[in-house]
Design an enzyme around this catalytic site. Structure first.
Site, mmCIF file in Angstrom:
data_model
loop_
_atom_site.group_PDB
_atom_site.id
_atom_site.type_symbol
_atom_site.label_atom_id
_atom_site.label_comp_id
_atom_site.label_asym_id
_atom_site.label_seq_id
_atom_site.Cartn_x
_atom_site.Cartn_y
_atom_site.Cartn_z
ATOM 1 N N SER A 82 -23.440 -9.605 84.597
ATOM 2 C CA SER A 82 -22.649 -8.704 85.420
ATOM 3 C C SER A 82 -21.148 -8.923 85.196
ATOM 4 O O SER A 82 -20.673 -8.779 84.071
ATOM 5 C CB SER A 82 -23.033 -8.869 86.896
ATOM 6 O OG SER A 82 -22.480 -7.845 87.686
ATOM 7 N N ASP B 5 -30.658 0.012 86.825
ATOM 8 C CA ASP B 5 -29.568 -0.742 87.445
ATOM 9 C C ASP B 5 -28.785 0.188 88.366
ATOM 10 O O ASP B 5 -28.138 1.134 87.893
ATOM 11 C CB ASP B 5 -28.658 -1.316 86.355
ATOM 12 C CG ASP B 5 -27.624 -2.295 86.894
ATOM 13 O OD1 ASP B 5 -27.271 -2.199 88.091
ATOM 14 O OD2 ASP B 5 -27.172 -3.154 86.117
ATOM 15 N N HIS C 291 -30.546 -4.532 88.234
ATOM 16 C CA HIS C 291 -29.273 -5.186 87.950
ATOM 17 C C HIS C 291 -29.412 -6.682 87.692
ATOM 18 O O HIS C 291 -28.826 -7.207 86.744
ATOM 19 C CB HIS C 291 -28.280 -4.957 89.089
ATOM 20 C CG HIS C 291 -26.934 -5.559 88.827
ATOM 21 N ND1 HIS C 291 -26.120 -5.130 87.792
ATOM 22 C CD2 HIS C 291 -26.256 -6.574 89.431
ATOM 23 C CE1 HIS C 291 -25.013 -5.847 87.780
ATOM 24 N NE2 HIS C 291 -25.069 -6.722 88.764
#
Length: 289
Positions: free
Chosen positions: A136, A233, A263
């Site tokens: 991320s 996601d 995600h």
């Protein structure tokens, strides 16, 4: 344009699974793993101490960069440690300033603050070029670190890479909505992964983050790059990984999309794919040597 690929890698990883390495790929949280690394603290002049765990071993080493608000004790980070230990390669995971066991306050941090944390790790805590694995926002920091330290970067693996995402998301709001948040001095974003259901970003955080955006121009990274993203996601759209792939200068770039991936990419098969990807890069890099 980057190749979009789903691969099956070699190197006998089934042996690692069958011999007990990566037992964490079951649905259980890995609370009782053997030979787990111990937490250490790195002191820095006039800066908060950083907490980290390190396994010594062969090169290239692997460094894991967690996401915003996360820490080094997540399932991906711990599974990678067991994998690297099984192969005898060095591995380091750590908490950014204001995260996990590190000193500092999360709300006082910035993309620049955490970039400095990563550079400190590369400069002071590891030896030789590393495979950086960024999750991320960690994927964004991974890119920034690779630009700043090309000599310490062997390869990159982005998981749900969130390059520029916070800035782009705020700028995509209508002018009226942005002004409302600017008057409050804070942008609140609904997030199902946080304890209170929202993420909060100050206007100072957003303005500082703009200085670290990388998607407006070619990204001067020439090492192998692998970008794994889930099509489901809901936090960071998969097309950001495609944008990164299109902008990096490296001729060796793959984008790997998982149809049902979300995600966090922490399901058993997600982690297997991550490990296969890193294993393939280690094989590639050691063969080149």
């Amino acid at each position: 344009m980057a190749a979009v690929a789903l691969r099956c890698w070699r190197r006998g990883l089934s042996q690692i699974w069958s011999n007990g390495g990566l037992a964490a790929l079951s649905s259980k949280r890995p609370q009782d793993r053997r030979h787990k690394s111990t937490v250490q603290f790195a002191s820095r002049p006039d800066l908060p101490k950083l907490a980290y765990r390190r396994v010594k071993g062969k090169s290239p080493g692997v460094v894991f960069l967690p996401g915003y608000g996360s820490n080094m004790n997540g399932q991906k980070a711990e599974s990678l440690e067991e994998f690297c230990r099984s192969l005898g390669h060095s591995y380091l995971r750590f908490d950014y300033t204001g995260h996990g066991a590190s000193e500092g306050v999360l709300a006082e941090g910035s993309i620049g603050t955490w970039k400095k944390d990563v550079l400190f790790v590369l400069d002071e805590l590891v030896e030789g070029p590393q495979i950086m694995v960024g999750s991320s926002v960690g994927g964004w920091l991974m890119l920034l670190a690779a630009i700043a330290r090309p000599e310490k970067t062997a390869a990159l693996v982005g998981i749900s890479t969130a390059a520029d995402h916070i800035v782009m998301s705020f700028n995509s709001l209508s002018l009226e909505v942005r002004k409302e948040f600017e008057e409050k001095g804070e942008w609140t974003v609904p997030n199902k992964h946080s304890e209170d259901g929202v993420l909060k970003f100050s206007m100072n955080f957003l303005r500082e983050a703009e200085n670290h955006c990388v998607l407006q121009s070619p990204i001067p990274i020439t090492c192998p790059v692998r970008l794994i993203h889930g099509l489901k996601d809901e936090d960071v759209p998969w097309h950001i990984s495609m944008q990164v792939a299109e902008r990096v200068l490296s001729p060796d770039v793959d984008v790997i999309l998982r149809r049902h991936g979300q995600h966090r990419m922490s399901e058993k098969d997600d982690i297997k794919l991550m490990v296969y990807t890193i294993d393939d890069l280690i094989d590639k890099l050691t063969t080149l040597v």
